[in-house]
Enzyme design. Structure first.
Site, PDB file in Angstrom:
ATOM      1  N   ASP A  78      -0.043   5.035   0.798  1.00 29.72           N
ATOM      2  CA  ASP A  78      -0.208   6.060   1.842  1.00 29.72           C
ATOM      3  C   ASP A  78      -0.380   5.431   3.221  1.00 29.72           C
ATOM      4  OD1 ASP A  78      -0.107   7.955  -0.200  1.00 29.72           O
ATOM      5  OD2 ASP A  78      -2.258   7.749  -0.560  1.00 29.72           O
ATOM      6  N   ASP A 117       0.853  -1.167   0.000  1.00 32.53           N
ATOM      7  CA  ASP A 117       0.000   0.000   0.000  1.00 32.53           C
ATOM      8  C   ASP A 117       0.906   1.239   0.000  1.00 32.53           C
ATOM      9  OD1 ASP A 117      -2.344   1.649   0.505  1.00 32.53           O
ATOM     10  OD2 ASP A 117      -1.514   1.856   2.520  1.00 32.53           O
TER      11      ASP A 117
END
Ligand SMILES: [Zn+2]
Length: 581
Positions: A47, A45
């Site tokens: 952020d 992922d």
């Protein structure tokens, strides 16, 4: 441009998207040979995981990697793993930043953290109903495809529940690195939780290392393998047994009566010795010296060159190791925290929290046995041992609900099972309810809500044959979940947190986990629920099962509200798997 079109990403968007991604991924390392082992790729992922979360960031200057990120990612690259970024960027749909700003931010991420082999970005909004926005599995599948591998050979690292759910729904492993903003329920539900990104990387490399080929490979001869508890335990030990079989001339399995039916379905076994062991069995008979003598004699006739004793972490391999020594077995390997003296030649240790199939593979590796490169370290069954499926369910694509379990806490509460059948039936799913001979009353009650009752009509083999033709299995933490994993049939797992999910959850198969993972029964190993009402599961809304099936891409295929056409036809099947005549 980013108009959703129901399930399935609009191809036009996907193509635009990939063009964008190629521009932002300047490095093409050409055809890649993956190292053998557990994983080919790590999906990350963006952020909150790779870089600090700056909401709707369109400014490259604001990109701040999390501590240790570059070094950690370089460790993965050096190990031959491919890397993907898998990120929701709904700010695009909301007009918070432009596609060009997004490209510049992603380019800055690569400038700071090194190249990624693919970028998979969902540009849609929450309400667009796309198939790519996490927790949907679309981006995970797309990343695996772009990297030339399958989701089950990927591990996803993320900071929120949607990352873990997307990974699980695609069949990938998940490791959560929570931030202070991560919701506690999402942390509780994650299969694995670590403190930071470098720790996630260390965990991935540790897991790969645990099952890797030892320096002194290539053993031969007759190997006695042991797993003495229930069917599900045998099934999760399957990869470890196959690893032994790959290096042995002959494999003899010692199992208990409750695991025998599963043992018959496992690849790699030449001979089975079935014998209850009073130090393993959950309802043990008193120790009978004559019986122990007979067992020792039987083990002597197996004439094993070595033995590998697979156990669960709360079981001791040492009593059997003593008998094996008395039977003359010269080399014995087992996991033992207890001091083994001269009972073990290979005393192996495994950290807690490792998935059971990997725990078994790691003992096999310590003993000198690893899976061949072309044998995926997933659960598997012998296709030639599967009987014909009992008549009744009709065409493949139905949903199997298996409400029972020999352990109360791990079963689906009956009232919930009834409500699930009602909801699925109403939504047009064909529901088949299965259970053992002692669960007929339960399955009849549950199926009366709109399903087909096969209670008591399936031995383990027939149950496998039924599940093999299903669109999905809805089940607690019990043996059939592992059958579904071995058959690559998606699982909706009603998993009471009495034992760790990361260790006992369905392995390498698309899965949605339901239930309150933070309930008071967590990690108690309780067999009867210590909390009135069994709230960890009974509070599950049946509609969540419907959502789970949709997330897994399992369609309803009966006209809404239609009932199964009459009772099942054909001969009834007995619990032992024979056909009643
Ligand atoms: Zn999307």
């Amino acid at each position: 441009m980013f108009t959703p079109r129901g399930l399935g990403n609009p191809p036009a968007v996907r193509r635009d998207h990939e063009r964008d991604q190629r521009r932002s991924a300047p490095v093409d390392r050409g055809p890649h040979r993956f190292p053998p082992g557990l994983f080919d790729a790590v999906l990350l992922d963006r952020d909150g995981t790779l870089v600090e979360d700056v909401p709707y960031n369109g400014d490259p200057e604001k990109v701040r990697p999390v501590p240790g990120a570059r070094e950690a990612l370089d460790r993965l690259r050096a190990a031959g793993l491919r890397l993907a970024v898998v990120t929701n960027q709904s700010g695009l749909a909301r007009g918070m930043f432009t596609a060009d700003q997004l490209r510049r931010v992603n380019a800055r991420v690569e400038e700071l953290l090194g190249p990624f082999d693919t970028w998979q970005v969902c540009p849609h909004g929450e309400r667009d109903g796309c198939a790519c926005r996490k927790p949907a599995p679309g981006l995970v599948r797309a990343a695996a495809r772009a990297l030339g591998t399958s989701p089950t050979r990927c591990v996803m690292v993320g900071d929120i529940g949607a990352d873990m759910d997307a990974a699980a729904a695609a069949g990938a492993a998940g490791i959560m690195v929570p931030t202070p903003a991560t919701r506690p329920a999402e942390v509780a539900s994650a299969p694995t939780v670590v403190d930071d990104l470098p720790a996630a990387v260390a965990r991935i490399l540790d897991r790969i290392g645990l099952v890797a080929a030892p320096a002194s490979a290539s053993r031969r001869g007759t190997v006695l393998v042991v797993r003495s508890d229930a069917a599900g335990d045998l099934l999760v030990t399957g990869p470890g047994i196959r690893a032994v079989a790959a290096g042995a001339d002959r494999v003899v399995l010692l199992c208990g009566p409750r695991g025998r039916a599963a043992a018959d379905l496992l690849p790699g076994i030449d001979e089975i010795i079935e014998w209850p062991l009073p130090w393993i069995d959950g309802h043990p008979a008193p120790v009978d010296p004559d019986d122990i003598h007979r067992l020792t004699d039987r083990l002597t006739t197996a004439d094993a060159d070595e033995a590998v004793i697979f156990t669960s972490f709360h079981q001791s391999p040492l009593p059997l190791a003593l008998l094996l020594r008395m039977a003359g077995v010269p080399r014995i390997s087992a996991i033992s925290d207890d001091y083994p003296g001269s009972l073990l030649d290979i005393r192996h240790r495994v950290p807690t929290g490792v998935p059971e199939p990997e725990r078994a593979l790691s003992l096999a590796a310590a003993a000198g046995f690893t899976l061949p490169d072309d044998d995926e370290p997933a659960l598997r069954l012998r296709a030639d041992r599967l009987p014909a499926a009992p008549a009744g369910p009709g065409e493949p694509g139905y949903v199997v609900l298996h409400p029972g379990s020999s352990v109360q806490t791990r079963a689906c509460p009956p009232e919930l099972a009834i409500r699930i059948v009602r909801v699925l039936h109403g939504a047009g799913y064909r529901v088949v309810v299965t259970g053992g001979p002692d669960e007929r009353e339960l399955t009849a009650r549950v199926a009366a809500a709109g399903g087909l009752d096969l209670g008591g009509r399936t031995g383990l083999g027939e149950l496998a044959a039924i599940i093999a033709r299903a669109g999905a299995l809805v089940v607690g933490n019990t043996g059939p979940a592992h059958l579904a994993a071995a058959l690559r049939v998606p699982v909706v797992s009603l998993f009471a947190p009495t034992v760790p999910y990361g260790q006992w959850g369905p392995y390498r198969v698309p899965t949605v986990r339901l239930g309150d993972a933070g309930a008071a029964c967590r990690d108690t190993r309780a067999t009867r629920c210590p909390v009135p009402g069994h709230p960890c599961l009974s509070a599950v809304e049946p509609g969540r099962v419907l959502s789970a099936l949709r997330l897994l891409g399992v369609p309803a295929d009966a006209p809404a509200g239609a009932v199964f056409a009459g009772p099942p036809r054909g001969p009834a099947v007995t619990a032992t798997g024979g056909v009643a005549r």
